[in-house]
Motif scaffolding. Structure first.
Motif, PDB file in Angstrom:
ATOM      1  N   VAL A 128      -4.357  -4.113 -23.048  1.00 37.83           N
ATOM      2  CA  VAL A 128      -3.249  -3.365 -22.802  1.00 37.83           C
ATOM      3  C   VAL A 128      -3.117  -2.848 -21.294  1.00 37.83           C
ATOM      4  O   VAL A 128      -2.141  -3.017 -20.617  1.00 37.83           O
ATOM      5  CB  VAL A 128      -3.242  -2.002 -23.659  1.00 37.83           C
ATOM      6  CG1 VAL A 128      -2.043  -1.235 -23.406  1.00 37.83           C
ATOM      7  CG2 VAL A 128      -3.059  -2.378 -25.400  1.00 37.83           C
ATOM      8  N   ILE A 129      -4.161  -2.540 -20.881  1.00 46.89           N
ATOM      9  CA  ILE A 129      -4.257  -2.123 -19.296  1.00 46.89           C
ATOM     10  C   ILE A 129      -3.896  -3.383 -18.658  1.00 46.89           C
ATOM     11  O   ILE A 129      -3.088  -3.301 -17.620  1.00 46.89           O
ATOM     12  CB  ILE A 129      -5.707  -1.718 -18.828  1.00 46.89           C
ATOM     13  CG1 ILE A 129      -5.776  -0.310 -19.645  1.00 46.89           C
ATOM     14  CG2 ILE A 129      -5.703  -1.538 -17.497  1.00 46.89           C
ATOM     15  CD1 ILE A 129      -7.313   0.283 -19.444  1.00 46.89           C
ATOM     16  N   ASP A 130      -4.641  -4.517 -18.889  1.00 45.65           N
ATOM     17  CA  ASP A 130      -4.290  -5.891 -18.274  1.00 45.65           C
ATOM     18  C   ASP A 130      -2.832  -6.182 -18.311  1.00 45.65           C
ATOM     19  O   ASP A 130      -2.135  -6.732 -17.140  1.00 45.65           O
ATOM     20  CB  ASP A 130      -5.006  -6.854 -18.609  1.00 45.65           C
ATOM     21  CG  ASP A 130      -4.826  -8.217 -18.207  1.00 45.65           C
ATOM     22  OD1 ASP A 130      -5.161  -8.156 -16.858  1.00 45.65           O
ATOM     23  OD2 ASP A 130      -4.513  -9.078 -18.775  1.00 45.65           O
ATOM     24  N   GLU A 131      -2.196  -5.899 -19.303  1.00 44.90           N
ATOM     25  CA  GLU A 131      -0.855  -6.378 -19.410  1.00 44.90           C
ATOM     26  C   GLU A 131       0.175  -5.444 -18.797  1.00 44.90           C
ATOM     27  O   GLU A 131       1.086  -5.771 -18.146  1.00 44.90           O
ATOM     28  CB  GLU A 131      -0.521  -6.469 -21.198  1.00 44.90           C
ATOM     29  CG  GLU A 131       0.945  -6.737 -21.266  1.00 44.90           C
ATOM     30  CD  GLU A 131       1.227  -7.273 -22.911  1.00 44.90           C
ATOM     31  OE1 GLU A 131       2.600  -7.395 -22.980  1.00 44.90           O
ATOM     32  OE2 GLU A 131       0.469  -6.836 -23.628  1.00 44.90           O
ATOM     33  N   PHE A 132      -0.144  -4.074 -19.057  1.00 48.20           N
ATOM     34  CA  PHE A 132       0.769  -2.858 -18.433  1.00 48.20           C
ATOM     35  C   PHE A 132       0.614  -2.398 -17.063  1.00 48.20           C
ATOM     36  O   PHE A 132       1.628  -2.020 -16.339  1.00 48.20           O
ATOM     37  CB  PHE A 132       0.861  -2.033 -19.472  1.00 48.20           C
ATOM     38  CG  PHE A 132       1.651  -2.365 -20.889  1.00 48.20           C
ATOM     39  CD1 PHE A 132       2.992  -2.561 -20.852  1.00 48.20           C
ATOM     40  CD2 PHE A 132       1.043  -2.750 -21.784  1.00 48.20           C
ATOM     41  CE1 PHE A 132       3.577  -2.641 -21.927  1.00 48.20           C
ATOM     42  CE2 PHE A 132       1.606  -2.983 -23.163  1.00 48.20           C
ATOM     43  CZ  PHE A 132       2.779  -3.154 -23.108  1.00 48.20           C
ATOM     44  N   LEU A 133      -0.402  -2.527 -16.562  1.00 48.79           N
ATOM     45  CA  LEU A 133      -0.814  -1.868 -15.345  1.00 48.79           C
ATOM     46  C   LEU A 133      -0.264  -2.480 -14.130  1.00 48.79           C
ATOM     47  O   LEU A 133      -0.516  -3.674 -13.868  1.00 48.79           O
ATOM     48  CB  LEU A 133      -2.512  -1.783 -15.254  1.00 48.79           C
ATOM     49  CG  LEU A 133      -2.869  -0.925 -13.968  1.00 48.79           C
ATOM     50  CD1 LEU A 133      -2.327   0.582 -14.010  1.00 48.79           C
ATOM     51  CD2 LEU A 133      -4.469  -1.071 -13.795  1.00 48.79           C
ATOM     52  N   ILE A 134       0.311  -1.793 -13.278  1.00 44.68           N
ATOM     53  CA  ILE A 134       0.862  -2.157 -12.028  1.00 44.68           C
ATOM     54  C   ILE A 134       0.591  -1.477 -10.741  1.00 44.68           C
ATOM     55  O   ILE A 134      -0.454  -0.376 -11.211  1.00 44.68           O
ATOM     56  CB  ILE A 134       2.370  -2.112 -12.071  1.00 44.68           C
ATOM     57  CG1 ILE A 134       2.849  -0.819 -12.327  1.00 44.68           C
ATOM     58  CG2 ILE A 134       3.185  -3.134 -13.106  1.00 44.68           C
ATOM     59  CD1 ILE A 134       4.393  -0.353 -12.087  1.00 44.68           C
ATOM     60  N   PRO A 135       0.725  -1.989  -9.909  1.00 47.59           N
ATOM     61  CA  PRO A 135      -0.047  -1.392  -8.606  1.00 47.59           C
ATOM     62  C   PRO A 135       0.288   0.174  -8.513  1.00 47.59           C
ATOM     63  O   PRO A 135       1.501   0.683  -8.806  1.00 47.59           O
ATOM     64  CB  PRO A 135       0.460  -2.016  -7.127  1.00 47.59           C
ATOM     65  CG  PRO A 135       0.686  -3.427  -7.790  1.00 47.59           C
ATOM     66  CD  PRO A 135       1.015  -3.157  -9.172  1.00 47.59           C
ATOM     67  N   PHE A 136      -0.560   1.144  -7.917  1.00 46.06           N
ATOM     68  CA  PHE A 136      -0.541   2.296  -7.982  1.00 46.06           C
ATOM     69  C   PHE A 136      -1.001   3.198  -6.733  1.00 46.06           C
ATOM     70  O   PHE A 136      -1.777   2.442  -5.916  1.00 46.06           O
ATOM     71  CB  PHE A 136      -1.014   3.242  -9.340  1.00 46.06           C
ATOM     72  CG  PHE A 136      -2.649   2.793  -9.272  1.00 46.06           C
ATOM     73  CD1 PHE A 136      -3.609   3.667  -8.816  1.00 46.06           C
ATOM     74  CD2 PHE A 136      -3.036   1.791 -10.009  1.00 46.06           C
ATOM     75  CE1 PHE A 136      -4.895   3.283  -8.738  1.00 46.06           C
ATOM     76  CE2 PHE A 136      -4.565   1.364 -10.120  1.00 46.06           C
ATOM     77  CZ  PHE A 136      -5.290   2.268  -9.541  1.00 46.06           C
ATOM     78  N   PRO A 137      -0.651   4.297  -6.425  1.00 46.47           N
ATOM     79  CA  PRO A 137      -0.966   4.893  -5.072  1.00 46.47           C
ATOM     80  C   PRO A 137      -2.674   5.008  -5.063  1.00 46.47           C
ATOM     81  O   PRO A 137      -3.175   5.437  -6.034  1.00 46.47           O
ATOM     82  CB  PRO A 137      -0.358   6.112  -5.159  1.00 46.47           C
ATOM     83  CG  PRO A 137       0.809   6.182  -5.944  1.00 46.47           C
ATOM     84  CD  PRO A 137       0.288   5.143  -7.185  1.00 46.47           C
ATOM     85  N   LYS A 138      -3.127   4.663  -3.904  1.00 45.92           N
ATOM     86  CA  LYS A 138      -4.714   4.756  -3.754  1.00 45.92           C
ATOM     87  C   LYS A 138      -5.079   6.198  -4.124  1.00 45.92           C
ATOM     88  O   LYS A 138      -6.256   6.440  -4.304  1.00 45.92           O
ATOM     89  CB  LYS A 138      -5.066   4.237  -2.499  1.00 45.92           C
ATOM     90  CG  LYS A 138      -6.698   4.270  -2.167  1.00 45.92           C
ATOM     91  CD  LYS A 138      -7.021   3.931  -0.665  1.00 45.92           C
ATOM     92  CE  LYS A 138      -6.595   2.597  -0.424  1.00 45.92           C
ATOM     93  NZ  LYS A 138      -7.099   2.064   1.048  1.00 45.92           N
ATOM     94  N   ALA A 139      -4.314   7.133  -3.600  1.00 45.60           N
ATOM     95  CA  ALA A 139      -4.570   8.449  -3.801  1.00 45.60           C
ATOM     96  C   ALA A 139      -4.873   8.948  -5.252  1.00 45.60           C
ATOM     97  O   ALA A 139      -5.729   9.694  -5.482  1.00 45.60           O
ATOM     98  CB  ALA A 139      -3.424   9.306  -3.218  1.00 45.60           C
ATOM     99  N   ASP A 140      -4.373   8.228  -6.135  1.00 47.21           N
ATOM    100  CA  ASP A 140      -4.603   8.437  -7.463  1.00 47.21           C
ATOM    101  C   ASP A 140      -5.932   8.058  -7.816  1.00 47.21           C
ATOM    102  O   ASP A 140      -6.731   8.700  -8.696  1.00 47.21           O
ATOM    103  CB  ASP A 140      -3.829   7.807  -8.455  1.00 47.21           C
ATOM    104  CG  ASP A 140      -2.438   8.342  -8.642  1.00 47.21           C
ATOM    105  OD1 ASP A 140      -2.080   9.422  -7.813  1.00 47.21           O
ATOM    106  OD2 ASP A 140      -1.367   7.721  -9.285  1.00 47.21           O
ATOM    107  N   PHE A 141      -6.468   6.921  -7.315  1.00 46.59           N
ATOM    108  CA  PHE A 141      -7.950   6.458  -7.590  1.00 46.59           C
ATOM    109  C   PHE A 141      -8.942   7.537  -7.007  1.00 46.59           C
ATOM    110  O   PHE A 141     -10.073   7.958  -7.382  1.00 46.59           O
ATOM    111  CB  PHE A 141      -8.243   5.188  -6.974  1.00 46.59           C
ATOM    112  CG  PHE A 141      -9.661   4.558  -7.449  1.00 46.59           C
ATOM    113  CD1 PHE A 141      -9.754   3.742  -8.392  1.00 46.59           C
ATOM    114  CD2 PHE A 141     -10.664   4.832  -6.556  1.00 46.59           C
ATOM    115  CE1 PHE A 141     -10.930   3.200  -8.403  1.00 46.59           C
ATOM    116  CE2 PHE A 141     -11.960   4.641  -6.637  1.00 46.59           C
ATOM    117  CZ  PHE A 141     -12.001   3.617  -7.768  1.00 46.59           C
TER     118      PHE A 141
END
Length: 231
Positions: free
Chosen positions: A114-127
């Motif tokens: 599910v993560i592979d299918e739906f995850l799109i780039p996100f702010p580095k600050a979140d990591f």
């Protein structure tokens, strides 16, 4: 004769064949194209049949069903699959396993898929907020975008769609482990392994239509005889 001249002659031949087909049958150009595609595929199938018959030393591909790999009756289905993958030299058996594996891969759903299918780039600050900053250098930069959608929002959307209870920590672990578009689910890995096994066994790539052809050719359907009746 150069390549261009040969191509022109071939096009002319195809055109004449089509015109003759339309004249004789009264059908359309689309009908001809469909018919020609079917004929071409059947010729290709016949060629592949000959390859398998030569490799298996049989007269007809319908004999494949008589060459089943001997299996211990006490084996579980999972062990049977492993045993056939490692030991079968019968294209029919490997082809059936491939078809089943494809269905399993299509139906497979876990947190990683599910993560592979739906995850799109996100702010580095979140990591940096939820993950370990010290491992940022090992995470693919393709996961990060200043204008990307925040992780908490993405995780909420994933759970709304799937109800799997995905946590932000699951996503952090995923991006630490995989580059974008590199994740392959276990059943998809099995599909790929079976495709390689098939090619090694037959010398050509596996296709749905050809496996369907093999299965049909090896499906025994008894003929029911009926007496003529006056009604």
């Amino acid at each position: 004769m150069n390549i261009q001249t040969a191509a022109v002659k071939e096009q002319s031949k195809v055109r004449k064949n089509m015109e003759r087909y339309i004249q004789v049958t009264g059908k359309s150009e689309a009908d001809y194209n469909a018919w020609a595609t079917q004929i071409g595929r059947q010729m290709h199938i016949n060629t592949l049949d000959k390859l398998i018959c030569a490799k298996m030393n049989i007269y007809s591909i319908s004999h494949l069903s008589y060459l089943s790999t001997e299996i211990n009756e006490y084996m579980t289905p999972d062990l049977v699959d492993v045993y056939l993958f490692e030991n079968s030299i019968n294209p029919l058996e490997i082809g059936k396993m491939w078809k089943d594996a494809k269905l399993d891969a299509m139906a497979w759903m876990d947190k990683n898929s599910v993560i592979d299918e739906f995850l799109i780039p996100f702010p580095k600050a979140d990591f940096e907020r939820w993950g370990d900053k010290n491992v940022l250098g090992d995470v693919s930069k393709s996961w990060f975008s200043k204008s990307g959608l925040n992780l908490d929002t993405q995780v909420q959307e994933m759970n709304t769609v799937t109800g799997l209870g995905i946590e932000i920590e699951d996503v952090i672990e995923f991006v630490k482990t995989y580059r974008r578009n590199s994740y392959v689910s276990p059943p998809a890995q099995k599909v790929k392994a079976l495709e390689e096994r098939w090619r090694a066994l037959t010398s050509f790539a596996v296709k749905d239509y050809y496996i369907d052809h093999l299965i049909k050719a090896n499906s025994y359907q008894p003929t029911i005889e009926t007496n003529d009746v006056p009604f």
